[in-house]
Design a protein around this motif. Structure first.
Motif, PDB file in Angstrom:
ATOM      1  N   VAL A 127      52.781 -26.883  18.382  1.00  0.00           N
ATOM      2  CA  VAL A 127      53.251 -25.536  18.695  1.00  0.00           C
ATOM      3  C   VAL A 127      52.682 -25.161  20.052  1.00  0.00           C
ATOM      4  O   VAL A 127      51.458 -25.193  20.254  1.00  0.00           O
ATOM      5  N   GLU A 128      53.563 -24.810  20.985  1.00  0.00           N
ATOM      6  CA  GLU A 128      53.127 -24.519  22.343  1.00  0.00           C
ATOM      7  C   GLU A 128      53.312 -23.054  22.688  1.00  0.00           C
ATOM      8  O   GLU A 128      54.221 -22.391  22.196  1.00  0.00           O
ATOM      9  N   ARG A 129      52.420 -22.559  23.543  1.00  0.00           N
ATOM     10  CA  ARG A 129      52.515 -21.211  24.071  1.00  0.00           C
ATOM     11  C   ARG A 129      52.090 -21.264  25.541  1.00  0.00           C
ATOM     12  O   ARG A 129      50.999 -21.745  25.846  1.00  0.00           O
ATOM     13  N   ALA A 130      52.998 -20.805  26.396  1.00  0.00           N
ATOM     14  CA  ALA A 130      52.751 -20.826  27.843  1.00  0.00           C
ATOM     15  C   ALA A 130      52.393 -22.235  28.320  1.00  0.00           C
ATOM     16  O   ALA A 130      51.506 -22.427  29.168  1.00  0.00           O
ATOM     17  N   GLY A 131      53.075 -23.242  27.756  1.00  0.00           N
ATOM     18  CA  GLY A 131      52.881 -24.617  28.190  1.00  0.00           C
ATOM     19  C   GLY A 131      51.658 -25.311  27.638  1.00  0.00           C
ATOM     20  O   GLY A 131      51.378 -26.462  27.987  1.00  0.00           O
ATOM     21  N   ARG A 132      50.921 -24.651  26.728  1.00  0.00           N
ATOM     22  CA  ARG A 132      49.722 -25.264  26.161  1.00  0.00           C
ATOM     23  C   ARG A 132      49.830 -25.321  24.655  1.00  0.00           C
ATOM     24  O   ARG A 132      50.268 -24.367  24.011  1.00  0.00           O
ATOM     25  N   THR A 133      49.429 -26.459  24.065  1.00  0.00           N
ATOM     26  CA  THR A 133      49.473 -26.616  22.613  1.00  0.00           C
ATOM     27  C   THR A 133      48.388 -25.763  21.966  1.00  0.00           C
ATOM     28  O   THR A 133      47.202 -25.890  22.312  1.00  0.00           O
ATOM     29  N   ASN A 136      48.928 -27.776  15.691  1.00  0.00           N
ATOM     30  CA  ASN A 136      49.947 -28.673  15.155  1.00  0.00           C
ATOM     31  C   ASN A 136      50.350 -28.204  13.771  1.00  0.00           C
ATOM     32  O   ASN A 136      49.503 -27.728  12.999  1.00  0.00           O
ATOM     33  N   VAL A 137      51.625 -28.345  13.456  1.00  0.00           N
ATOM     34  CA  VAL A 137      52.124 -28.039  12.113  1.00  0.00           C
ATOM     35  C   VAL A 137      52.713 -29.317  11.535  1.00  0.00           C
ATOM     36  O   VAL A 137      53.591 -29.941  12.151  1.00  0.00           O
ATOM     37  N   ILE A 138      52.210 -29.722  10.373  1.00  0.00           N
ATOM     38  CA  ILE A 138      52.702 -30.923   9.714  1.00  0.00           C
ATOM     39  C   ILE A 138      53.280 -30.542   8.363  1.00  0.00           C
ATOM     40  O   ILE A 138      52.685 -29.750   7.622  1.00  0.00           O
ATOM     41  N   GLY A 139      54.455 -31.075   8.069  1.00  0.00           N
ATOM     42  CA  GLY A 139      55.089 -30.711   6.804  1.00  0.00           C
ATOM     43  C   GLY A 139      55.997 -31.788   6.273  1.00  0.00           C
ATOM     44  O   GLY A 139      56.398 -32.712   6.991  1.00  0.00           O
ATOM     45  N   ARG A 140      56.304 -31.645   4.996  1.00  0.00           N
ATOM     46  CA  ARG A 140      57.241 -32.551   4.333  1.00  0.00           C
ATOM     47  C   ARG A 140      57.886 -31.787   3.186  1.00  0.00           C
ATOM     48  O   ARG A 140      57.186 -31.163   2.379  1.00  0.00           O
ATOM     49  N   SER A 141      59.206 -31.824   3.124  1.00  0.00           N
ATOM     50  CA  SER A 141      59.897 -31.200   1.994  1.00  0.00           C
ATOM     51  C   SER A 141      59.672 -32.032   0.744  1.00  0.00           C
ATOM     52  O   SER A 141      59.477 -33.255   0.819  1.00  0.00           O
ATOM     53  N   THR A 142      59.685 -31.390  -0.402  1.00  0.00           N
ATOM     54  CA  THR A 142      59.416 -32.112  -1.637  1.00  0.00           C
ATOM     55  C   THR A 142      60.532 -33.103  -1.946  1.00  0.00           C
ATOM     56  O   THR A 142      61.712 -32.858  -1.652  1.00  0.00           O
ATOM     57  N   ASP A 143      60.148 -34.215  -2.518  1.00  0.00           N
ATOM     58  CA  ASP A 143      61.142 -35.213  -2.946  1.00  0.00           C
ATOM     59  C   ASP A 143      61.484 -35.048  -4.421  1.00  0.00           C
ATOM     60  O   ASP A 143      62.056 -35.948  -5.036  1.00  0.00           O
ATOM     61  N   GLY A 144      61.131 -33.906  -4.975  1.00  0.00           N
ATOM     62  CA  GLY A 144      61.432 -33.635  -6.376  1.00  0.00           C
ATOM     63  C   GLY A 144      60.220 -33.667  -7.274  1.00  0.00           C
ATOM     64  O   GLY A 144      60.302 -33.291  -8.439  1.00  0.00           O
ATOM     65  N   ARG A 145      59.079 -34.094  -6.753  1.00  0.00           N
ATOM     66  CA  ARG A 145      57.858 -34.127  -7.553  1.00  0.00           C
ATOM     67  C   ARG A 145      57.327 -32.708  -7.758  1.00  0.00           C
ATOM     68  O   ARG A 145      57.454 -31.851  -6.893  1.00  0.00           O
ATOM     69  N   PRO A 157      44.305 -38.787  13.829  1.00  0.00           N
ATOM     70  CA  PRO A 157      43.378 -37.666  14.031  1.00  0.00           C
ATOM     71  C   PRO A 157      43.697 -36.903  15.318  1.00  0.00           C
ATOM     72  O   PRO A 157      44.137 -37.480  16.307  1.00  0.00           O
ATOM     73  N   THR A 158      43.458 -35.610  15.313  1.00  0.00           N
ATOM     74  CA  THR A 158      43.696 -34.768  16.476  1.00  0.00           C
ATOM     75  C   THR A 158      42.615 -33.700  16.566  1.00  0.00           C
ATOM     76  O   THR A 158      42.024 -33.320  15.554  1.00  0.00           O
ATOM     77  N   ASP A 159      42.370 -33.237  17.761  1.00  0.00           N
ATOM     78  CA  ASP A 159      41.387 -32.178  17.952  1.00  0.00           C
ATOM     79  C   ASP A 159      42.007 -30.802  17.767  1.00  0.00           C
ATOM     80  O   ASP A 159      41.281 -29.794  17.740  1.00  0.00           O
ATOM     81  N   TYR A 161      43.875 -27.612  15.997  1.00  0.00           N
ATOM     82  CA  TYR A 161      43.945 -26.957  14.685  1.00  0.00           C
ATOM     83  C   TYR A 161      45.257 -27.392  14.020  1.00  0.00           C
ATOM     84  O   TYR A 161      46.321 -27.390  14.659  1.00  0.00           O
ATOM     85  N   THR A 162      45.192 -27.770  12.739  1.00  0.00           N
ATOM     86  CA  THR A 162      46.384 -28.300  12.056  1.00  0.00           C
ATOM     87  C   THR A 162      46.704 -27.494  10.811  1.00  0.00           C
ATOM     88  O   THR A 162      45.845 -27.291   9.942  1.00  0.00           O
ATOM     89  N   VAL A 163      47.948 -27.050  10.754  1.00  0.00           N
ATOM     90  CA  VAL A 163      48.477 -26.341   9.588  1.00  0.00           C
ATOM     91  C   VAL A 163      49.352 -27.308   8.816  1.00  0.00           C
ATOM     92  O   VAL A 163      50.336 -27.841   9.363  1.00  0.00           O
ATOM     93  N   ALA A 164      49.016 -27.572   7.562  1.00  0.00           N
ATOM     94  CA  ALA A 164      49.818 -28.441   6.698  1.00  0.00           C
ATOM     95  C   ALA A 164      50.658 -27.575   5.773  1.00  0.00           C
ATOM     96  O   ALA A 164      50.137 -26.644   5.147  1.00  0.00           O
ATOM     97  N   VAL A 165      51.946 -27.873   5.694  1.00  0.00           N
ATOM     98  CA  VAL A 165      52.881 -27.076   4.900  1.00  0.00           C
ATOM     99  C   VAL A 165      53.388 -27.935   3.753  1.00  0.00           C
ATOM    100  O   VAL A 165      53.989 -28.993   3.979  1.00  0.00           O
ATOM    101  N   GLY A 166      53.139 -27.504   2.519  1.00  0.00           N
ATOM    102  CA  GLY A 166      53.511 -28.321   1.376  1.00  0.00           C
ATOM    103  C   GLY A 166      54.003 -27.510   0.200  1.00  0.00           C
ATOM    104  O   GLY A 166      53.783 -26.294   0.121  1.00  0.00           O
ATOM    105  N   TYR A 167      54.658 -28.197  -0.730  1.00  0.00           N
ATOM    106  CA  TYR A 167      55.215 -27.565  -1.934  1.00  0.00           C
ATOM    107  C   TYR A 167      54.802 -28.389  -3.139  1.00  0.00           C
ATOM    108  O   TYR A 167      54.933 -29.618  -3.146  1.00  0.00           O
ATOM    109  N   GLY A 168      54.303 -27.704  -4.174  1.00  0.00           N
ATOM    110  CA  GLY A 168      53.932 -28.384  -5.407  1.00  0.00           C
ATOM    111  C   GLY A 168      52.487 -28.093  -5.779  1.00  0.00           C
ATOM    112  O   GLY A 168      51.703 -27.573  -4.976  1.00  0.00           O
ATOM    113  N   SER A 169      52.128 -28.431  -6.994  1.00  0.00           N
ATOM    114  CA  SER A 169      50.780 -28.154  -7.490  1.00  0.00           C
ATOM    115  C   SER A 169      49.783 -29.159  -6.923  1.00  0.00           C
ATOM    116  O   SER A 169      50.121 -30.336  -6.693  1.00  0.00           O
TER     117      SER A 169
END
Length: 414
Positions: A127-133, A136-145, A157-159, A161-169
């Protein structure tokens, strides 16, 4: 090296295809407001995302089932996606079960600012703002699980800040394996924070609008603030138009204020104060005394009509959607010892109770009227073992009230 501060919104489980539940009927004066409540709550999320100090929007699944929600529901999403695109705000959408990407019509493309994550792999996007990251946002839609598959989120690995987006218990241990700063989770309609699931926070933000008494309490979305030192602060924002509330009452509660109607009125006033003057949908669970006194509440249907009439038409409204009376297991011994019809009735009920209702046979009663269908007769005659005790208790209470004159709202003492 310090990063950049930023702010985003995390929302999930709009279920625009699902109306409010636990309603035996739609009160005419609330019908339109109830029908629009899920849409208004979802719209509040998008309106907040359009504010200038929000950098992006994260959506964690089950926004709508396209076919069930129809053009009306899809138009709400698309209109707001376009508005966010005009303001150059990214939207990151992990689909759940209801909003499976395969169900989204090919003829309705999403705006370029919307990333609908694939089902077969996790994807990381800067995710960039004014040309600077800024993160990071990482996600995957559920495959039915029904369970979130955390190992599939592994990335280099990255330096950032990372937001992980997920669905399920998922539990804290599983989520912690991802080593992410924030888990934006969906699939649970009630808000829940998973302690230890992420460096910053792991949140099921819940649905913006509750749909049943199982989803009682506040509902809304999360605003997440991340400062330059990666400190994460999460703020819960309420959006629900109707709020489901469970209220339990017992004989002590009722005796303290002089009757069932008084205590119900007092609780409704308190609930309006506690919940910010919202429209309420209340489920009452009333336990009748089981010691040496008996609380006679009278006809529960009449009590339901009264509380709806008295408190369900105001602004805001307090509509009773459920009223359950739990009968006592023990009645005064003096009543049981009476040489009266009441005494005979209580002794017979006590006999059945000692046998856990195993000797109950309702079949002969179904034969007394031709209006009962064969299916109904079968259901009445074949009472399940789990329902026998409750059925016997309710029938006993009804018989006691009728044999004692059906006096409502009195505490009878021996």
């Amino acid at each position: 090296m310090p990063g950049e501060s930023f702010r985003f919104i995390h929302a999930a489980d709009f279920h625009l295809e699902t109306p409010l539940g636990d309603l035996d009927s739609l009160p005419p004066h609330l019908r339109e407001l109830m029908a629009e409540a899920p849409r208004k709550a979802a719209a509040a999320v998008f309106e907040a995302a359009l504010v200038d100090n929000i950098d992006f929007l994260v959506l964690s699944g089950d926004l709508l089932a396209p076919q069930a929600a129809g053009p009306h529901g899809m138009a709400l999403l698309l209109d707001y996606f376009d508005k966010l695109h005009a303001k150059k705000k990214p939207v990151f959408w992990t689909a759940g079960i209801a909003d499976d990407p395969a169900k989204w019509p090919d003829a309705v493309p999403l705006p370029p600012n919307v990333t609908l994550f694939p089902k077969n792999r996790a994807v990381s996007i800067p995710v960039e703002r004014a040309g600077r990251t800024i993160c990071n946002v990482i996600g995957r839609s559920t495959d039915g699980r029904s369970v979130l598959h955390v190992p599939s989120y592994r990335t280099d690995p990255t330096d950032e800040y990372t937001v992980a987006v997920g669905y399920g218990s998922a539990d804290a241990n599983a989520l912690a394996e991802g080593r992410f700063d924030y888990w934006a989770l969906g699939g649970d309609h009630n808000r829940e924070e998973i302690d230890g699931g992420a460096e910053g926070a792991a949140i099921y933000c819940g649905s913006p609008q509750g749909r049943s008494l199982e989803e009682s309490g506040a509902h809304g979305y999360s605003v997440v603030d991340v400062d330059a030192d990666r400190t994460t602060r999460v703020h819960s924002i309420e959006t629900d138009v109707f709020r489901y509330c469970r209220v339990k009452l017992n004989a002590a509660d009722i005796n303290a204020v002089g009757g069932i109607r008084n205590v119900m009125g007092e609780r409704i006033v308190r609930l309006h104060h506690e919940h910010g003057g919202r429209n309420l949908l209340i489920g009452w669970d009333i336990s009748v005394s089981n010691d040496d006194s008996l609380l006679s509440i009278g006809d529960s249907d009449e009590l339901l009509s009264w509380v709806r009439r008295e408190y369900g038409h105001g602004s805001p409204s307090a509509w009773t959607c459920q009223l359950k009376v739990r009968p006592p297991r023990n009645y005064p011994k003096s009543w049981t010892d009476e040489d009266t019809i009441l005494g005979d009735f209580l002794r017979a009920a006590d006999k059945h109770r000692k046998l856990d209702g195993r000797d109950l046979n309702l079949a002969p009663f179904t034969e007394e009227t031709s209006a009962i269908t064969s299916t109904t007769a079968t259901l009445l005659a074949e009472v399940s073992s789990s329902a026998r005790a409750d059925l016997l208790d309710e029938a006993t209470l009804l018989g006691v009230e009728l044999l004692r004159g059906g006096k409502p709202n009195l505490v009878q003492k021996t």
